[in-house]
Design an enzyme around this catalytic site. Structure first.
Site, PDB file in Angstrom:
ATOM      1  N   MET A 146       5.890  22.970  12.600  1.00 35.00           N
ATOM      2  CA  MET A 146       7.253  23.628  11.822  1.00 35.00           C
ATOM      3  C   MET A 146       8.152  23.257  12.862  1.00 35.00           C
ATOM      4  O   MET A 146       8.147  23.477  14.105  1.00 35.00           O
ATOM      5  CB  MET A 146       6.450  24.966  11.889  1.00 35.00           C
ATOM      6  CG  MET A 146       7.782  25.989  11.307  1.00 35.00           C
ATOM      7  SD  MET A 146       8.131  25.354   9.621  1.00 35.00           S
ATOM      8  CE  MET A 146      10.010  25.964   9.580  1.00 35.00           C
ATOM      9  N   GLU A 147       9.273  22.969  12.010  1.00 36.75           N
ATOM     10  CA  GLU A 147      10.486  22.500  12.562  1.00 36.75           C
ATOM     11  C   GLU A 147      11.421  23.526  13.112  1.00 36.75           C
ATOM     12  O   GLU A 147      12.806  23.387  13.169  1.00 36.75           O
ATOM     13  CB  GLU A 147      11.189  21.868  11.679  1.00 36.75           C
ATOM     14  CG  GLU A 147      11.764  22.448  10.496  1.00 36.75           C
ATOM     15  CD  GLU A 147      11.008  22.391   9.251  1.00 36.75           C
ATOM     16  OE1 GLU A 147      11.307  22.802   8.203  1.00 36.75           O
ATOM     17  OE2 GLU A 147       9.835  22.423   9.425  1.00 36.75           O
ATOM     18  N   GLU A 180      11.761  17.911   3.045  1.00 38.49           N
ATOM     19  CA  GLU A 180      10.511  17.266   3.458  1.00 38.49           C
ATOM     20  C   GLU A 180      10.447  15.798   2.975  1.00 38.49           C
ATOM     21  O   GLU A 180       9.984  15.074   4.064  1.00 38.49           O
ATOM     22  CB  GLU A 180       9.259  18.137   2.802  1.00 38.49           C
ATOM     23  CG  GLU A 180       9.311  19.696   3.154  1.00 38.49           C
ATOM     24  CD  GLU A 180       9.203  19.764   4.635  1.00 38.49           C
ATOM     25  OE1 GLU A 180       8.700  18.804   5.421  1.00 38.49           O
ATOM     26  OE2 GLU A 180       9.429  20.996   5.314  1.00 38.49           O
ATOM     27  N   GLU A 239       9.321  16.351  12.438  1.00 41.95           N
ATOM     28  CA  GLU A 239       9.990  17.580  12.779  1.00 41.95           C
ATOM     29  C   GLU A 239      11.201  17.674  13.398  1.00 41.95           C
ATOM     30  O   GLU A 239      12.307  18.384  13.350  1.00 41.95           O
ATOM     31  CB  GLU A 239       9.022  18.444  13.747  1.00 41.95           C
ATOM     32  CG  GLU A 239       7.468  18.640  13.097  1.00 41.95           C
ATOM     33  CD  GLU A 239       7.670  19.295  11.821  1.00 41.95           C
ATOM     34  OE1 GLU A 239       8.376  20.148  11.426  1.00 41.95           O
ATOM     35  OE2 GLU A 239       6.886  18.540  11.129  1.00 41.95           O
TER      36      GLU A 239
END
Length: 846
Positions: free
Chosen positions: A260-261, A317, A295
């Site tokens: 998760m970025e 994405e 990420e």
């Protein structure tokens, strides 16, 4: 508007500008208490403020504005996941301060704020910040965040910003973080636990650290090195400095997604960050580098410029997917990662050939629907379309457009058409029309190709994997044509804008072969005329590896769709028997593995295995088990692909006899007994034929293993045992807490793929379905993966049972997964019924 509707969205009457909050965490009780002061911009007079909140008890809410304090009555709206703050008077336009106090509980799953062993972590995308903070939990509401957290004094705390101050306060350690750049709520993050770091290093002026639990500290180096290498390359590509002050990467012991970025604090499943380069397969190293770069790309594309709403999630994405491969290829060209990209694209091509597919960009009514969008269409098809557009516009024009887009929408929100407009300005090409034709329309074309002299005749129609289906849709297809003539290899581009078209090639002498998807960069299938297909079969050595992979994949897709004969595909596959490129071998072995698993039974299954042994065994034996001096990574990967062929598909007895003692030595701690690239296959095939002692050893080994790749290898090997009594034991572990939640769906998949465990697992899932749903309630992505695993069933009765079961047990948050799984299963069942006799005839003819 009804504020207690599932599709409710916040109004723009009140906007957040700054969110200052303090959280006090009790990890033992799994509770927290929060207080916050929000600086608001009131755009027009209001008497109520609506915020998102789930499972929070808001005990105080008051607004300070224009010299007056407004008390608020708090009303929970559970369906819309909001709270309405009804004020005791009208709030005038201008600046206001909202003061809140609340309490809440950690979630039991893998979203919101949850415990992963000894680590407390947050996961807020798509819409779970509302489980920790009452907040404006939609991506268009960007503001700065100034957070303080109070934690047990023996634990370390990480946030989006660097630590400004730490002090003991009673029984807690109070940690205050630097205020962030403007962020949407889904990018806010906290991690608390007994973590250790790699030590701080600097790349392009940015301090970088990588974190994990103490026992895994030796696995930090590769992830740290990768981040330090690719961060400057991303900064150079975007022409903008990294905006979030510092970069922390953290391995979380239980994590729903891959990573998760979160701005400045990227969280990862341990498998996607931690490894030992001396023992990790090259595929794992490449995957970790790709995830890290993905990420980091988001720190610009998604974090600095953010989508307005979840219908443009695909753009975040897809861009990060494409960019990750581009940058990793620049860092490590010897890895040839675009061939790995093509493997992901193949998954999207398969999914997008279903009637139940969806456009890259579709209508998203609520956050739950947004979560369903995390699939191969969003990531891989989206990335493939961006790559196709870049190829059409040229690298420089594409990058210029990206830089313009980033500058114009810095710190703000944007939609896809903003990007297309920037690319059009940079390239002077009709990008909006080209891009929207691909992202707003489901599916893709099959391009039929015939040759008359030097004139190429082309036609397109929508491709479906179901025999007999076609569609009226057309696309602007940017073709890259390559051919061989007396002058060698030639190429040119051509935009097929209508249903049919033709192009004359300027060839030197007669054409020896023609490839209509040169480099395999296009997102479409190709159906060649018989003479062109035969010419390609004779000229495999003239094609690039990606083109050979594309040829195999397209021919298999045409067989599935009833457009080509299975016998012809198998003949083509055997023509690849001397293939030397590991990526092409992987594609070949994968297709042949499908045949062995689904399309042959009884004596035919043994015939097929012996044929595979004749094709591949001598080549594997010539390479031997152990690397020799001077071997390249490509040599090692070729050996691994050949092992999958002879041990996995052919079940070659002499190879399996050698595999077992080598795996025994590995389990005894002699990691050098097998080349790292062989271990996954060797352990799996040994387990397949293994006894109770081996099952017990694997069952004991995986919880103790620190290396996440090895841990997962041993866990999934437990699903491979084919002795009935051992398969039953593995089935019994399915709902045992010993299987980590993050690996639950993979464990289901492994058992359903096991021909011996399949029936028992399917019965167990139906009998314990309520427990399965409860287990994955706070990890909805995993429930969808469980549904997708049902595609491993293979008989018509399975299809009928699955359809009836899912109709009787509706899953509102997995409707897309249900539709796609049922359609894929129906096609696989029909394919099996159609092709088993054809394969049998072909085998007997050999």
């Amino acid at each position: 508007m009804n504020t207690d509707d599932r599709n409710f969205r916040l109004s723009r009457e009140v906007l957040p500008r700054r969110y200052q909050a303090s959280l006090t965490l009790d990890l033992d009780a799994r509770t927290f208490a929060g207080e916050a002061e929000l600086t608001l911009s009131v755009e027009r007079p209001v008497r109520s403020i609506v915020l998102h909140a789930v499972g929070l008890d808001v005990s105080q809410a008051e607004v300070h504005a224009a010299g007056r304090v407004h008390r608020a009555r708090v009303q929970a709206r559970p369906v819309s996941e909001t709270v309405a703050l009804d004020l005791d008077g009208e709030l005038p336009p201008g600046e206001a301060r909202l003061v809140l106090r609340w309490t809440g509980r950690f979630t039991e799953g893998l979203r919101g704020l949850y415990l992963a062993g000894s680590v407390a972590a947050t996961q807020f995308e798509a819409a779970d910040a509302r489980r920790v903070f009452p907040c404006f939990d939609e991506p268009s509401f960007k503001c700065t965040w100034a957070l303080t957290v109070k934690v047990p004094p023996n634990l370390l705390a990480l946030g989006n910003g660097r630590v400004l101050a730490e002090e003991l306060e009673g029984t807690h350690r109070k940690v205050r973080f630097a205020e962030t750049e403007v962020l949407p709520s889904y990018l806010v993050a906290l991690v608390v636990g007994p973590l250790v770091s790699s030590g701080e290093e600097v790349a392009a002026g940015v301090p970088v650290r990588t974190w994990c639990l103490e026992e895994k500290k030796a696995l930090l180096g590769f992830g740290q090195k990768a981040a330090l290498a690719v961060l400057p390359m991303l900064q150079d590509y975007f022409g903008l400095p990294y905006a979030f002050g510092k970069l922390d990467q953290v391995g979380i012991p239980d994590f729903e997604a891959g990573a998760m970025e979160n701005a400045g604090l990227i969280t990862y499943r341990e498998l996607a960050l931690l490894l030992d380069p001396a023992t990790a397969p090259l595929a794992v190293q490449k995957r970790v580098a790709e995830v890290i770069t993905h990420e980091l790309a988001h720190q610009w594309f998604g974090n600095w410029v953010t989508m307005v709403w979840w219908d443009d999630l695909w753009l975040n994405e897809a861009f990060a997917t494409w960019m990750a491969y581009k940058i990793v290829d620049r860092w490590r060209p010897d890895w040839r990662v675009w061939l790995d990209f093509d493997a992901g694209k193949a998954t999207a091509l398969h999914l997008d050939a279903l009637r139940s597919t969806h456009p890259i960009r579709g209508t998203v009514a609520n956050a739950a629907e947004a979560t369903e969008s995390f699939d191969a269409i969003t990531y891989e098809k989206g990335g493939a379309v961006l790559r196709m557009i870049e190829g059409f516009l040229g690298e420089e024009s594409f990058r210029s457009g990206i830089r313009d887009y980033m500058r114009k929408h810095a710190r703000a929100n944007a939609v896809a058409d903003d990007l297309w407009g920037a690319l059009a300005r940079a390239s002077h090409a009709p990008v909006v029309e080209l891009a929207n034709a691909w992202i707003r329309q489901s599916g893709y074309p099959v391009v039929s190709v015939a040759l008359e002299g030097n004139r190429v005749r082309l036609s397109q129609e929508r491709f479906f994997s179901e025999p007999g289906l076609s569609g009226p849709e057309t696309w602007p297809v940017p073709l890259v044509l390559a051919w061989g003539d007396d002058g060698g290899r030639q190429s040119r581009t051509f935009l097929l804008e209508r249903r049919t078209g033709e192009v004359t090639l300027e060839a030197s002498g007669p054409l020896q072969w023609l490839d209509a998807n040169a480099g395999s960069t296009g997102f479409y299938r190709v159906a060649y005329s018989p003479d062109l297909l035969a010419a390609l079969g004779r000229s495999l050595g003239s094609l690039l590896p990606a083109e050979r992979i594309g040829l195999l994949a397209d021919q298999w897709a045409l067989v599935r769709a009833g457009r080509a004969r299975m016998a012809d595909f198998l003949d083509l596959a055997l023509a690849f028997g001397n293939e030397s490129d590991h990526a092409v071998l992987d594609e070949l072995v994968g297709r042949l593995g499908y045949v062995e698993a689904r399309l042959v039974d009884g004596e035919d299954q043994e015939r097929f295995r012996r044929l595979m042994e004749r094709v591949f065994l001598a080549r594997f034996q010539a390479m031997g088990w152990d690397p020799v001096a001077g071997e390249t990574d490509q040599d090692r990967l070729r050996r691994a692909a050949l092992l999958r062929a002879v041990a996995g598909v052919a079940r070659s007895r002499p190879v399996l006899a050698e595999t077992t003692p080598r795996v025994d030595r590995v389990l005894n701690g002699q990691r050098t007994a097998l080349d790292p690239n062989l271990v996954d296959t060797a352990v799996a095939v040994t387990a397949r034929d293994g006894d109770a002692e081996l099952l017990d050893r694997l069952r004991a080994a995986f919880p103790r293993e620190a290396d996440p790749a090895v841990k997962r290898r041993y866990l999934l090997a437990l699903t491979a045992f084919e002795r009935p009594e051992l398969a039953t034991r593995a089935e019994g572990m399915l709902l045992d807490p010993v299987v980590p939640l993050q690996d639950f769906a993979s464990f289901v998949h492994g058992l359903l793929a096991n021909r011996v465990a399949r029936e028992g697992t399917w019965k167990l899932l139906r009998d314990r379905w309520s427990a399965v749903v409860e287990k994955t309630a706070q990890a909805p992505m995993l429930l969808r993966r469980v549904v997708e695993a049902l595609g491993n069933l293979r008989e018509r009765r399975h299809l009928d049972e699955t359809r009836a079961f899912l109709e009787a047990h509706p899953l509102p948050d997995a409707q897309q997964a249900v539709a796609q799984t049922l359609e894929r299963l129906a096609q696989d069942v029909a394919l099996r019924e159609r092709l088993v006799p054809e394969v049998s005839v072909w085998l007997r003819g050999r």
